[in-house]
Design a protein around this motif. Structure first.
Motif, PDB file in Angstrom:
ATOM      1  N   HIS A 108       0.825  -1.203   0.000  1.00 16.23           N
ATOM      2  CA  HIS A 108       0.000   0.000   0.000  1.00 16.23           C
ATOM      3  C   HIS A 108       0.864   1.260   0.000  1.00 16.23           C
ATOM      4  O   HIS A 108       2.042   1.225   0.302  1.00 16.23           O
ATOM      5  CB  HIS A 108      -0.972   0.006   1.188  1.00 16.23           C
ATOM      6  CG  HIS A 108      -0.309  -0.087   2.515  1.00 16.23           C
ATOM      7  ND1 HIS A 108       0.041  -1.284   3.096  1.00 16.23           N
ATOM      8  CD2 HIS A 108       0.072   0.872   3.390  1.00 16.23           C
ATOM      9  CE1 HIS A 108       0.597  -1.061   4.263  1.00 16.23           C
ATOM     10  NE2 HIS A 108       0.642   0.242   4.473  1.00 16.23           N
ATOM     11  N   VAL A 109       0.207   2.360  -0.343  1.00 21.85           N
ATOM     12  CA  VAL A 109       0.822   3.680  -0.418  1.00 21.85           C
ATOM     13  C   VAL A 109       0.221   4.535   0.697  1.00 21.85           C
ATOM     14  O   VAL A 109      -0.959   4.408   1.015  1.00 21.85           O
ATOM     15  CB  VAL A 109       0.541   4.341  -1.791  1.00 21.85           C
ATOM     16  CG1 VAL A 109       1.112   5.747  -1.856  1.00 21.85           C
ATOM     17  CG2 VAL A 109       1.086   3.485  -2.925  1.00 21.85           C
ATOM     18  N   HIS A 110       1.044   5.403   1.254  1.00 17.64           N
ATOM     19  CA  HIS A 110       0.596   6.336   2.289  1.00 17.64           C
ATOM     20  C   HIS A 110       0.520   7.732   1.663  1.00 17.64           C
ATOM     21  O   HIS A 110       1.509   8.461   1.695  1.00 17.64           O
ATOM     22  CB  HIS A 110       1.587   6.372   3.452  1.00 17.64           C
ATOM     23  CG  HIS A 110       2.016   5.033   3.916  1.00 17.64           C
ATOM     24  ND1 HIS A 110       3.290   4.556   3.740  1.00 17.64           N
ATOM     25  CD2 HIS A 110       1.330   4.067   4.552  1.00 17.64           C
ATOM     26  CE1 HIS A 110       3.372   3.346   4.256  1.00 17.64           C
ATOM     27  NE2 HIS A 110       2.195   3.019   4.743  1.00 17.64           N
ATOM     28  N   PRO A 111      -0.627   8.126   1.087  1.00 18.11           N
ATOM     29  CA  PRO A 111      -0.683   9.431   0.421  1.00 18.11           C
ATOM     30  C   PRO A 111      -0.269  10.597   1.313  1.00 18.11           C
ATOM     31  O   PRO A 111       0.374  11.526   0.854  1.00 18.11           O
ATOM     32  CB  PRO A 111      -2.145   9.552   0.003  1.00 18.11           C
ATOM     33  CG  PRO A 111      -2.610   8.136  -0.137  1.00 18.11           C
ATOM     34  CD  PRO A 111      -1.886   7.384   0.947  1.00 18.11           C
ATOM     35  N   GLY A 144       3.541   9.713   0.480  1.00 17.70           N
ATOM     36  CA  GLY A 144       3.918   9.108  -0.792  1.00 17.70           C
ATOM     37  C   GLY A 144       4.727   7.840  -0.659  1.00 17.70           C
ATOM     38  O   GLY A 144       4.995   7.168  -1.645  1.00 17.70           O
ATOM     39  N   SER A 145       5.128   7.481   0.558  1.00 20.47           N
ATOM     40  CA  SER A 145       5.891   6.241   0.742  1.00 20.47           C
ATOM     41  C   SER A 145       4.980   5.042   0.540  1.00 20.47           C
ATOM     42  O   SER A 145       3.761   5.149   0.598  1.00 20.47           O
ATOM     43  CB  SER A 145       6.536   6.208   2.136  1.00 20.47           C
ATOM     44  OG  SER A 145       5.547   6.225   3.149  1.00 20.47           O
ATOM     45  N   HIS A 146       5.593   3.911   0.286  1.00 14.15           N
ATOM     46  CA  HIS A 146       4.821   2.697   0.070  1.00 14.15           C
ATOM     47  C   HIS A 146       5.620   1.498   0.565  1.00 14.15           C
ATOM     48  O   HIS A 146       6.840   1.543   0.624  1.00 14.15           O
ATOM     49  CB  HIS A 146       4.458   2.520  -1.406  1.00 14.15           C
ATOM     50  CG  HIS A 146       5.635   2.566  -2.322  1.00 14.15           C
ATOM     51  ND1 HIS A 146       6.143   3.743  -2.801  1.00 14.15           N
ATOM     52  CD2 HIS A 146       6.408   1.585  -2.840  1.00 14.15           C
ATOM     53  CE1 HIS A 146       7.179   3.478  -3.587  1.00 14.15           C
ATOM     54  NE2 HIS A 146       7.369   2.182  -3.620  1.00 14.15           N
ATOM     55  N   HIS A 147       4.879   0.466   0.954  1.00 12.64           N
ATOM     56  CA  HIS A 147       5.524  -0.756   1.426  1.00 12.64           C
ATOM     57  C   HIS A 147       4.500  -1.877   1.517  1.00 12.64           C
ATOM     58  O   HIS A 147       3.304  -1.664   1.405  1.00 12.64           O
ATOM     59  CB  HIS A 147       6.192  -0.531   2.795  1.00 12.64           C
ATOM     60  CG  HIS A 147       5.236  -0.386   3.937  1.00 12.64           C
ATOM     61  ND1 HIS A 147       5.185  -1.286   4.964  1.00 12.64           N
ATOM     62  CD2 HIS A 147       4.292   0.540   4.194  1.00 12.64           C
ATOM     63  CE1 HIS A 147       4.248  -0.915   5.825  1.00 12.64           C
ATOM     64  NE2 HIS A 147       3.706   0.195   5.379  1.00 12.64           N
ATOM     65  N   LYS A 170      -2.030  -1.058  -3.753  1.00 13.61           N
ATOM     66  CA  LYS A 170      -1.554  -1.166  -5.124  1.00 13.61           C
ATOM     67  C   LYS A 170      -1.061  -2.579  -5.364  1.00 13.61           C
ATOM     68  O   LYS A 170      -0.594  -3.253  -4.454  1.00 13.61           O
ATOM     69  CB  LYS A 170      -0.471  -0.134  -5.420  1.00 13.61           C
ATOM     70  CG  LYS A 170       0.837  -0.320  -4.671  1.00 13.61           C
ATOM     71  CD  LYS A 170       1.806   0.800  -4.959  1.00 13.61           C
ATOM     72  CE  LYS A 170       2.678   0.474  -6.123  1.00 13.61           C
ATOM     73  NZ  LYS A 170       3.614   1.498  -6.507  1.00 13.61           N
ATOM     74  N   PHE A 178       9.441  -2.662  -3.345  1.00 19.46           N
ATOM     75  CA  PHE A 178       9.269  -2.227  -1.958  1.00 19.46           C
ATOM     76  C   PHE A 178      10.494  -2.538  -1.174  1.00 19.46           C
ATOM     77  O   PHE A 178      10.891  -3.471  -0.781  1.00 19.46           O
ATOM     78  CB  PHE A 178       8.028  -2.859  -1.347  1.00 19.46           C
ATOM     79  CG  PHE A 178       6.794  -2.352  -1.999  1.00 19.46           C
ATOM     80  CD1 PHE A 178       6.191  -1.200  -1.535  1.00 19.46           C
ATOM     81  CD2 PHE A 178       6.263  -2.995  -3.102  1.00 19.46           C
ATOM     82  CE1 PHE A 178       5.056  -0.731  -2.138  1.00 19.46           C
ATOM     83  CE2 PHE A 178       5.112  -2.505  -3.708  1.00 19.46           C
ATOM     84  CZ  PHE A 178       4.519  -1.375  -3.235  1.00 19.46           C
TER      85      PHE A 178
END
Length: 178
Positions: A108-111, A144-147, A170, A178
């Motif tokens: 997932h992404v952290h908007p 905007g980070s994702h993991h 995503k 990632f």
């Protein structure tokens, strides 16, 4: 207890979380906030110790409000503690129980970023953050980070604070993403 009533410890956690959010509400998730969270709000401080105690009590007493909904079997469960609202400065709050690894498919992404209060259930449990592995304490992925959630060393609960309740899933095309 009426259907809309919360367990007393669930309500205590929400109330304590609101106080915590008031302390950090104007800050942006990322490295600087992560350092502040770990130095001023980490293990041994009133907020962290209250969060940890309430969550561990909820699990030990099977109160039914901590990470009750299975996402990926018994080793990946979550619970919405509170939706974003004016009372929570529009943070959503949830608990995520994680044990072992292998959740690449839940990338997932952290908007707007994310704050994770890592509460160890096993003394060697760690959660992977953008700055590496974190035992008891905090991670603060930047906007905007994702993991994909990653844990090692046993079980833990992440008490998650999401600005505006935003999280975007995503599809993982390549594990190296990632």
């Amino acid at each position: 207890m009426s259907p809309s009533a919360l367990h007393p410890n669930h309500q205590k956690l929400i109330d304590r979380a609101k106080e915590f959010i008031a302390e950090i509400e104007g800050e942006t998730p990322g490295n600087e906030l992560e350092a502040r969270l770990n130095s001023q709000f980490g293990p041994g401080t009133p907020y962290y110790d209250d969060f940890s105690s309430l969550i561990k009590q909820g699990l030990a007493n099977n109160e039914g409000w901590v990470s009750k909904e299975g996402v990926d079997g018994a080793n990946f469960r979550l619970c919405d503690i509170s939706p974003p609202s004016e009372d929570t400065k529009f943070f959503s709050i949830l608990t995520v129980y994680l044990e072992n690894d292998g959740y690449e498919h839940i990338a997932h992404v952290h908007p707007y970023g994310e704050l994770n209060c890592v509460i160890q259930l096993d003394p060697t449990a760690e959660m992977k953050g953008v700055n590496g592995w974190q035992g008891a304490g905090w991670t603060s992925p930047y906007p905007g980070s994702h993991h994909a959630p990653s844990v090692r060393g046993g079980g833990l609960v992440a008490l998650v604070f999401l600005p505006a309740g935003r999280l975007a899933f995503k599809e993982l095309k390549d594990p190296r993403d990632f």
